[in-house]
Design a protein around this motif. Structure first.
Motif, PDB file in Angstrom:
ATOM      1  N   LYS A   1       2.506   7.720 -15.774  1.00 30.75           N
ATOM      2  CA  LYS A   1       2.143   6.674 -14.824  1.00 30.75           C
ATOM      3  C   LYS A   1       3.411   6.071 -14.227  1.00 30.75           C
ATOM      4  CE  LYS A   1      -2.340   6.792 -15.370  1.00 30.75           C
ATOM      5  NZ  LYS A   1      -3.235   7.187 -14.256  1.00 30.75           N
ATOM      6  N   PHE A   2       3.298   5.649 -12.962  1.00 27.80           N
ATOM      7  CA  PHE A   2       4.420   5.009 -12.287  1.00 27.80           C
ATOM      8  C   PHE A   2       3.992   3.647 -11.765  1.00 27.80           C
ATOM      9  CE2 PHE A   2       5.519   9.518 -12.022  1.00 27.80           C
ATOM     10  CZ  PHE A   2       6.832   9.488 -12.481  1.00 27.80           C
ATOM     11  N   ASP A   3       4.842   2.665 -11.985  1.00 30.03           N
ATOM     12  CA  ASP A   3       4.591   1.289 -11.571  1.00 30.03           C
ATOM     13  C   ASP A   3       5.049   1.105 -10.121  1.00 30.03           C
ATOM     14  OD1 ASP A   3       4.428  -1.424 -11.192  1.00 30.03           O
ATOM     15  OD2 ASP A   3       5.704  -1.967 -12.902  1.00 30.03           O
ATOM     16  N   PRO A   4       4.141   0.773  -9.204  1.00 30.94           N
ATOM     17  CA  PRO A   4       4.541   0.576  -7.801  1.00 30.94           C
ATOM     18  C   PRO A   4       5.640  -0.461  -7.625  1.00 30.94           C
ATOM     19  CG  PRO A   4       2.156   0.690  -7.988  1.00 30.94           C
ATOM     20  CD  PRO A   4       2.688   0.617  -9.390  1.00 30.94           C
ATOM     21  N   ASP A   5       5.726  -1.420  -8.548  1.00 34.84           N
ATOM     22  CA  ASP A   5       6.744  -2.461  -8.431  1.00 34.84           C
ATOM     23  C   ASP A   5       8.144  -1.947  -8.759  1.00 34.84           C
ATOM     24  OD1 ASP A   5       4.947  -4.382  -7.605  1.00 34.84           O
ATOM     25  OD2 ASP A   5       4.531  -5.081  -9.635  1.00 34.84           O
TER      26      ASP A   5
ATOM     27  N   GLU B   1       0.819  -1.212   0.000  1.00 35.19           N
ATOM     28  CA  GLU B   1       0.000   0.000   0.000  1.00 35.19           C
ATOM     29  C   GLU B   1       0.856   1.266   0.000  1.00 35.19           C
ATOM     30  OE1 GLU B   1      -0.236  -1.679   4.326  1.00 35.19           O
ATOM     31  OE2 GLU B   1       0.025  -2.430   2.262  1.00 35.19           O
ATOM     32  N   PHE B   2       2.047   1.168   0.602  1.00 34.79           N
ATOM     33  CA  PHE B   2       2.969   2.311   0.605  1.00 34.79           C
ATOM     34  C   PHE B   2       3.481   2.596  -0.797  1.00 34.79           C
ATOM     35  CE2 PHE B   2       7.521   3.462   0.621  1.00 34.79           C
ATOM     36  CZ  PHE B   2       7.455   4.725   1.207  1.00 34.79           C
ATOM     37  N   ARG B   3       3.957   1.560  -1.478  1.00 32.92           N
ATOM     38  CA  ARG B   3       4.487   1.758  -2.823  1.00 32.92           C
ATOM     39  C   ARG B   3       3.407   2.258  -3.781  1.00 32.92           C
ATOM     40  NH1 ARG B   3       5.539  -2.808  -4.864  1.00 32.92           N
ATOM     41  NH2 ARG B   3       5.015  -4.225  -3.139  1.00 32.92           N
ATOM     42  N   LYS B   4       2.212   1.748  -3.614  1.00 27.69           N
ATOM     43  CA  LYS B   4       1.096   2.183  -4.465  1.00 27.69           C
ATOM     44  C   LYS B   4       0.762   3.650  -4.217  1.00 27.69           C
ATOM     45  CE  LYS B   4      -3.743   1.148  -5.568  1.00 27.69           C
ATOM     46  NZ  LYS B   4      -4.913   0.248  -5.263  1.00 27.69           N
ATOM     47  N   ALA B   5       0.723   4.038  -2.946  1.00 28.36           N
ATOM     48  CA  ALA B   5       0.373   5.420  -2.598  1.00 28.36           C
ATOM     49  C   ALA B   5       1.446   6.393  -3.067  1.00 28.36           C
ATOM     50  CB  ALA B   5       0.157   5.539  -1.090  1.00 28.36           C
TER      51      ALA B   5
END
Length: 476
Positions: free
Chosen positions: A106-110, A88-92
């Motif tokens: 766009k940025f990929d959380p991974d 959830e941190f990386r996504k936020a």
């Protein structure tokens, strides 16, 4: 009995830049307890919107595991988490980065890799891209901390790309080529270019043409492009901030050579949280950086709080709007009042500082004269500002002044002091006879011998210059 790293000065604290901080620490201003103390204007902190953050925290107590509402999550958060970080941190964070860039990319959380602030992020990406002795080209003036962050433990060298006020410090293709050729002549392998956009210390943003030119240069040379974008949300008027991530989508380029450094220290004003990010388009860099991030992970408690806060898009929209408005107002007041007394600043629209032009107050157009004036500002005007020579600026007389790290009342005091300085143009000359009375409190560690130790190269030009005239800044 100790290592060369422990006994050396690779950290760079033996410099005028950090001496100013020490002067403030020894005599900090307080409106009641110490009204004649030094005002800190050398620290780029964003304190203008803490009321907005505090309001959100009071309304969302469950975001913290140290409250009654959030304590049930304490055990899960306190236990070990892997190097990827909370999902959830990386996504936020990825979503926040998108909003700061106007939702144009766009940025990929991974691809989000954590680090201990931008300091750790820069060192991490340097370890991934360069070997000891390799070099990055860095447009000057640049943040003094890069001499520490990029060089101290990695063995990297920095080749300054000299930019000038005559064209508002634009990074030109010819300046990049000249720096690259200097490195080649010195048999130094250039592994990349590092740019800061928006700029620290200039407070300006790079336009599309400049970014496209820099990207084309790195692609043609087959070297990396590292983009420090930690001031992306501090833009308060046009032109807007353009990320390298947006530029690359419209170019035929090799994405493996492009990397972004980000943090929440400047845009949100959370330097104490130590949230740094490496976002690379290179899979191998992402994988290696994630393993190396174990040396500087962000605590899971911080990750959880940040994830909750940045997932609240209503809060994010309010914060970004308020921050922009308040930075614009502060910048307008500060530069306007300086202009009234004949002190110009570089036209800027971003950052937490202004690039103040005091060249007309110098006795001579030299670094020595700049430092003499800086001494006066520290010891008599009682303000810690940062001399341009600390940023490797080639033109003496420019100073970075941070304007977002204090309340309105303290800013008024600072402005009165600076305006008084403008009325005493002979102060550097008067200061010469008074040096002994304040030198014991503020030691300027810029003798030619110590400079050689710090920069690791022979001193060329003035023996008292705080920055080398050599084209290369080498690691110790």
């Amino acid at each position: 009995m100790l290592s060369k790293m422990a006994t050396g000065n690779g950290h760079g604290e033996e410099s005028a830049y950090f001496d100013g901080w020490k002067a403030y620490a020894n005599n900090p201003f307080h409106p009641i307890n110490n009204p004649n103390g030094v005002i800190q204007m050398g620290l780029a902190e964003n304190q203008l919107c803490f009321d907005v953050v505090k309001d959100w925290i009071l309304k969302n107590p469950a975001a913290s595991i140290c409250t009654v509402e959030g304590v049930d999550s304490f055990q899960d958060i306190a236990l070990f988490q892997d190097y990827h970080g909370l999902a959830e941190f990386r996504k936020a964070v990825a979503r926040f980065m998108e909003k700061v860039r106007g939702d144009r990319v766009k940025f990929d959380p991974d691809r989000i890799v954590m680090s201990g602030g931008a300091t750790g992020a820069h060192e991490l990406v340097t370890f991934c891209l360069a070997d000891p002795g390799d070099a990055f080209l860095v447009p000057a003036p640049y943040y003094p901390g890069f001499d520490r962050d990029l060089r101290w433990r990695t063995g990297l060298q920095i080749v300054p790309v000299q930019c000038h006020s005559s064209n508002n410090y634009e990074v030109t293709r010819s300046a990049l080529e000249e720096a690259y050729e200097r490195a080649q002549e010195a048999n130094i392998r250039v592994k990349g270019v590092l740019i800061t956009n928006p700029s620290n210390p200039l407070g300006t943003v790079m336009d599309k043409d400049t970014l496209t030119s820099i990207l084309a240069f790195t692609q043609e040379k087959n070297i990396h492009l590292v983009c420090d974008e930690i001031y992306g949300a501090t833009v308060f008027k046009q032109p807007s901030f353009i990320s390298i991530s947006e530029i690359m989508t419209n170019q035929d380029c090799n994405p493996d050579l492009i990397h972004v450094v980000y943090s929440l220290s400047k845009d949100l004003g959370f330097p104490g949280f130590r949230v740094g990010i490496v976002y690379s388009y290179n899979d191998d860099v992402v994988h290696c950086a994630r393993k190396m991030s174990s040396f500087g992970l962000v605590s899971t408690q911080t990750q959880r709080l940040i994830a909750s806060m940045l997932s609240d898009e209503e809060f994010v929209d309010r914060f970004l709007a308020e921050s922009s408005q308040r930075l614009a107002a502060r910048h307008s007041v500060f530069t306007g009042r300086l202009k009234q007394v004949g002190i110009p600043c570089l036209a800027s629209n971003a950052g937490l500082f202004v690039w103040m032009d005091l060249r007309h107050l110098l006795k001579d157009p030299t670094v020595e004269a700049e430092l003499a004036l800086w001494h006066v500002i520290i010891s008599e005007v009682k303000i810690n500002v940062s001399a341009g020579s600390s940023f490797h600026c080639s033109e003496p007389g420019w100073f970075r002044v941070c304007i977002a790290n204090m309340d309105d009342e303290t800013m008024d005091v600072a402005l009165r002091r600076i305006r008084a300085l403008a009325a005493k143009k002979d102060m550097p000359n008067k200061a010469a006879g008074k040096r002994k009375c304040w030198q014991t409190n503020l030691q300027l560690r810029l003798s030619s011998r110590r400079l050689d130790d710090f920069m690791g190269i022979p001193q060329i030009g003035s023996p008292h210059s705080p920055m080398p005239q050599s084209p290369l800044v080498r690691a110790t």
